[in-house]
Design a protein around this motif. Structure first.
Motif, PDB file in Angstrom:
ATOM      1  N   TYR A 120       0.838  -1.202   0.000  1.00 45.78           N
ATOM      2  CA  TYR A 120       0.000   0.000   0.000  1.00 45.78           C
ATOM      3  C   TYR A 120       0.873   1.252   0.000  1.00 45.78           C
ATOM      4  CZ  TYR A 120      -2.987  -3.612   2.113  1.00 45.78           C
ATOM      5  OH  TYR A 120      -3.658  -4.779   2.391  1.00 45.78           O
ATOM      6  N   TYR A 125       0.531   5.364   1.095  1.00 43.21           N
ATOM      7  CA  TYR A 125      -0.269   6.366   1.788  1.00 43.21           C
ATOM      8  C   TYR A 125       0.410   7.724   1.671  1.00 43.21           C
ATOM      9  CZ  TYR A 125      -3.011   2.826   4.278  1.00 43.21           C
ATOM     10  OH  TYR A 125      -3.867   1.802   4.609  1.00 43.21           O
ATOM     11  N   TYR A 167      -2.977   0.297  -3.817  1.00 40.60           N
ATOM     12  CA  TYR A 167      -2.692  -0.988  -3.209  1.00 40.60           C
ATOM     13  C   TYR A 167      -2.359  -1.984  -4.313  1.00 40.60           C
ATOM     14  CZ  TYR A 167      -7.463  -2.461  -4.473  1.00 40.60           C
ATOM     15  OH  TYR A 167      -8.602  -2.758  -5.152  1.00 40.60           O
ATOM     16  N   GLN A 203      -4.999   6.729   1.841  1.00 38.03           N
ATOM     17  CA  GLN A 203      -4.466   5.627   1.045  1.00 38.03           C
ATOM     18  C   GLN A 203      -4.519   6.003  -0.428  1.00 38.03           C
ATOM     19  OE1 GLN A 203      -5.775   1.745   2.263  1.00 38.03           O
ATOM     20  NE2 GLN A 203      -5.264   0.818   0.308  1.00 38.03           N
ATOM     21  N   GLN A 244       0.421  11.491   3.773  1.00 38.21           N
ATOM     22  CA  GLN A 244       0.019  12.184   4.992  1.00 38.21           C
ATOM     23  C   GLN A 244       0.461  13.630   4.881  1.00 38.21           C
ATOM     24  OE1 GLN A 244       2.016  10.962   8.655  1.00 38.21           O
ATOM     25  NE2 GLN A 244       0.125  11.205   9.821  1.00 38.21           N
ATOM     26  N   VAL A 255      -6.690   4.035  -5.291  1.00 38.30           N
ATOM     27  CA  VAL A 255      -7.749   4.437  -4.365  1.00 38.30           C
ATOM     28  C   VAL A 255      -8.028   5.932  -4.568  1.00 38.30           C
ATOM     29  CG1 VAL A 255      -8.432   4.610  -1.953  1.00 38.30           C
ATOM     30  CG2 VAL A 255      -7.080   2.659  -2.717  1.00 38.30           C
ATOM     31  N   LEU A 276      -4.208  10.348   7.194  1.00 44.66           N
ATOM     32  CA  LEU A 276      -3.594   9.387   6.291  1.00 44.66           C
ATOM     33  C   LEU A 276      -4.554   9.089   5.155  1.00 44.66           C
ATOM     34  CD1 LEU A 276      -2.122   6.914   8.888  1.00 44.66           C
ATOM     35  CD2 LEU A 276      -0.793   8.103   7.168  1.00 44.66           C
TER      36      LEU A 276
END
Lengths: 113, 114
Positions: free
Chosen positions: B34, B36, B49, B46, B38, B59, B44
């Protein structure tokens, strides 16, 4: 879509006092999977605890949370805060495919002596 | 024991320049991977994946792309950086597929776009 709400952006408290961080979620699915992650300063998030069982208390490292499907809540609690609990806490919901974690906005906890 | 490594540790890049961030997992075959993002003081988010080599699902794209060229490697890239790309990028892996799988995060890459 799925969402997670954490109402407190910052919680400040004195060492020894109890902590409660709120987490509510929205999902159309009847079997949600909820997580609490903790991120200390300059570190990566790590799992604190998780649950998918309704009304069952889950505990780890002095923290506990209970998933309540009736109120769509998964609040995090600790009876006595320590200085080392100062960190950013995220509540997260797994989507039903298990492919995505939906995180709340996070709550920063600051514990002072 | 499994280890996760991200590179670089930090980057300062100009708007419009390309970017490539990497992530490697050792000690676990066929992990789920994955990416992410931030934002500073933010939540966070996403981004991507992957459950197997060559297969990546988006995503949220944020004008970024991801690839998985090897079983243990996950790459995040863009040809043209935006100011909004600044933040902390985290790679994560999980050993199992499913709703209850714990994700383990890497040390992260801090990106500053000027």
């Amino acid at each position: 879509g799925d969402s997670v709400t954490q109402t407190e952006g910052l919680v400040t408290l004195t060492e020894g006092l109890p902590v409660m961080l709120n987490c509510t979620y929205q999902t159309i699915y009847s079997n949600p999977f909820l997580f609490w992650y903790v991120q200390h300063l300059n570190e990566s998030p790590r799992l604190l605890l998780k649950s998918f069982t309704d009304n069952k208390r889950t505990e780890h490292q002095g923290f506990h949370a209970t998933l309540h499907k009736s109120s769509s809540s998964f609040h995090l609690q600790k009876s006595s805060a320590q200085l080392s609990d100062s960190a950013l806490y995220y509540c997260a919901l797994s989507d039903q495919g298990g492919r995505a974690l939906i995180f709340g906005t996070g709550t920063t906890v600051s514990v002072s002596p | 024991a499994q280890t996760i490594h991200q590179w670089p540790v930090a980057e300062i890049k100009a708007v419009g320049s390309p970017l490539s961030l990497g992530c490697t997992i050792k000690g676990k075959s066929s992990p789920n991977l994955y990416w992410y993002w931030q934002a500073t003081g933010g939540t966070l988010q996403q981004l991507f994946y992957s459950i197997t080599v060559g297969q990546v699902e988006s995503v949220v794209q944020l004008n970024l792309s991801a690839s998985r060229p090897k079983d243990d490697q996950f790459i995040l890239s863009t040809e043209k950086l935006l100011l909004s790309h600044s933040g902390f990028y985290l790679c994560a892996w999980s050993p199992d597929w499913g709703n209850y799988a714990e994700q383990f995060f890497g040390p992260g890459t801090r990106l500053t776009v000027l």
